[in-house]
Every structure is written in C-alpha cells, then in structure tokens.
Design an enzyme around this catalytic site. Structure first.
Site, PDB file in Angstrom:
ATOM      1  N   LYS A  46      -0.254   4.828   4.592  1.00  0.00           N
ATOM      2  CA  LYS A  46      -1.054   3.855   5.373  1.00  0.00           C
ATOM      3  C   LYS A  46      -0.397   3.609   6.729  1.00  0.00           C
ATOM      4  O   LYS A  46       0.807   3.393   6.807  1.00  0.00           O
ATOM      5  CB  LYS A  46      -1.202   2.547   4.593  1.00  0.00           C
ATOM      6  N   HIS A 104       0.839  -1.204   0.000  1.00  0.00           N
ATOM      7  CA  HIS A 104       0.000   0.000   0.000  1.00  0.00           C
ATOM      8  C   HIS A 104       0.872   1.252   0.000  1.00  0.00           C
ATOM      9  O   HIS A 104       2.062   1.182   0.281  1.00  0.00           O
ATOM     10  CB  HIS A 104      -0.930   0.014   1.229  1.00  0.00           C
TER      11      HIS A 104
END
Ligand code: NAD
Length: 256
Positions: A148, A144
């Site tokens: 994040k 990600h």
C-alpha cells in the site's frame, strides 16, 4: 431479482456475479470491454452493451472505471434500471451525472460497500457524539499490506471524519497524523492516526476512545474483497420498489 453486472470480468465483477447467485438472485448477465482482454466468464450471458444489459435487469451493479460514470448514468436513467455504483475516483462531472441519474432511478453509491465498515462508520459517529472530546482521546489505528502506497487509508480518514462529525467539528481542524520526534503533549480534541504496514493484511481498522479510566475500541478486520461484493448485492436487492434518489450503503443498512 434480476441483477446485471457491468464489467463482469473485472476483479470485483467476477466476485459480484458469484454473490448474485449466492444471494438467491438471478444473474441476468454481464458486459465486458473487448480491450480488457478478459472475456465474460463461462456460464454468464454476455450482453453487447450496457443498454441491452439494463433492459434485461432490474438493477445493475457497476464496479468499473471512473471514466464510465457519465455514460453509465445516462444509459441507466434512460432504461429506468436501478444502479449500484461502487466505482471510486469519479470526476466532478461524473458526480454531477450520478446526481442527475438519481432524479430518475434509485442509485446506491458508496466508496465502501462492506456492511461491517458501514456499521463501524455509523458507530464511530455515534460514539464521537456521545463521548466528550475533552475526556476521550480518539485514535484511528489501521494496518495494511506492505504494497500500500498511501497513508492513512481512505477508510481510516472516513472513520476520523465520522468521529469529527459526531463531535460537530471538521476533521481538518483536529487531525493529528504522522507523529514523530518531539511532538509535545496531545492537543485536546485531536483525532490521531497511526498507520502500520506489513505482510499481506487486507485491511484492519480500529477506532479507539481512550479516557483516564477506560478505553473503548471498535475493530474491523477484512479478510477478503468478497465482503464488498456481498454488500453490493444486498444494496441491489434493497433498491427493489424504492423511489428514485441517491442512497448510501448506510441507508441500505438502516443506519443512515
Ligand atoms: P478491475 O480493473 O479488475 O475491473 C474493472 C472493470 O471495469 C473491468 O471489467 C473493465 O473492463 C471495466 N471497465 C469498463 N470501462 C472501463 C474503462 N474505461 N477503463 C478501465 N476499465 C473499464 O478493477 P476492480 O478492482 O474490480 O475495481 C473496479 C472499481 O471498483 C474501482 O473503481 C475500485 O476502486 C472500485 N472498488 C470499490 C469498492 C467499494 O466498496 N465501493 C470495493 C472495491 C473496489
């Protein structure tokens, strides 16, 4: 089908409104809170409240805020309008309200309306059941964007849970996450997790089954949040003619 969108000026709400039209349905309209600071987008009929929107709709798609769940459950059940619920982080009271509403109306609830991820979850469970844990080491790899803050991702944990379910074990008993240093050999039957972070990756998940003689890997790459909106509209259309009940996106996809 006449589909309404509650919270239609939200990030997901706006995409959902576009996807309702793209799916060949009628966007009955939307609601938005005065405090949100974002008006209902131009060209969309603004309803004063959810009760009015529900009366004009056969299904309402709801990607809003966990605090609304109890109120939305009561209003939609009273109106007899199907509810597609994507809001995450519901309280136990919210979950109970959803279950009560599902006695009166069709409710499709999913933490991930992406059709591809829904299929990947179903496949992970099937492979988990089919491939002996003693021979096939299961690893979940995800990547990600750099912003994040949690790892592994909720979807990665969901995939691990699906493999564990297929193997007839609880994920908590076999989860092997955050390896570092002298870890010793891989425990038999472990489900491992690796989290990569970098750039602006929307979300990539791979379920890997690694045996001595072969690897099987299933990968999903998300490029755009719009996939959630597409899936939610598909779920709304699916509710037409369905009896009251609590359904998942897997039911909508026919893989439940
Ligand atoms: P957002 O903040 O951009 O939009 C939220 C919308 O809800 C706004 O229109 C806001 O006015 C409205 N709202 C109504 N009542 C509210 C309240 N009491 N407090 C705050 N907002 C309220 O958020 P978003 O990114 O569109 O996400 C909305 C929800 O959908 C979140 O719960 C998110 O986790 C969830 N989500 C689910 C999926 C899925 O596939 N299930 C995918 C993406 C996002």
């Amino acid at each position: 089908m006449r589909i309404g969108v509650v919270g239609v000026a939200g990030r997901m709400g706006r995409l959902i409104a576009e996807e309702v039209a793209a799916g060949g349905h009628i966007l009955s309209g939307g609601t938005e809170r005065r405090e949100s600071g974002h008006p209902v987008p131009d060209g969309i009929i603004a309803f004063p409240d959810l009760a009015a929107l529900a009366a004009a709709s056969e299904a309402v798609i709801d990607f809003t805020h966990a605090d609304t769940a109890e109120h939305h459950a009561a209003v939609l059940a009273a109106a007899g309008t199907a509810w597609v619920l994507g809001t995450t982080g519901l309280s136990p009271n919210g979950d109970a309200a959803v279950a009560r509403a599902a006695q009166a109306i069709p409710v499709v609830q999913s933490p991930n309306f992406g059709p591809g991820i829904t299929l990947l979850l179903a496949l992970a469970e099937r492979l988990g059941a089919a491939l002996p844990a003693a021979e096939y080491d299961a690893e979940i790899i995800e990547m990600h964007h750099r912003q994040k803050v949690d790892a592994p991702s909720g979807t990665a944990v969901g995939l691990g849970r699906a493999v564990a379910k297929g193997r007839g074990v609880r994920l908590e008993e076999v989860m092997d996450s955050g390896r570092d240093g002298h870890t010793g050999p891989r425990p038999p039957g472990a489900i491992g997790f690796a989290a990569l972070r970098g750039g602006q990756v929307v979300g990539e998940h791979t379920v890997l089954f690694a045996a001595g003689t072969e690897h099987i890997a299933l990968t999903h790459r998300a490029f755009d949040r719009r996939m959630f909106a597409t899936g939610a509209v598909r779920a709304a259309a699916w509710t037409q003619g369905k009896p009251a009940g609590l359904y998942s996106m897997a039911d909508v996809m026919g893989v439940g």
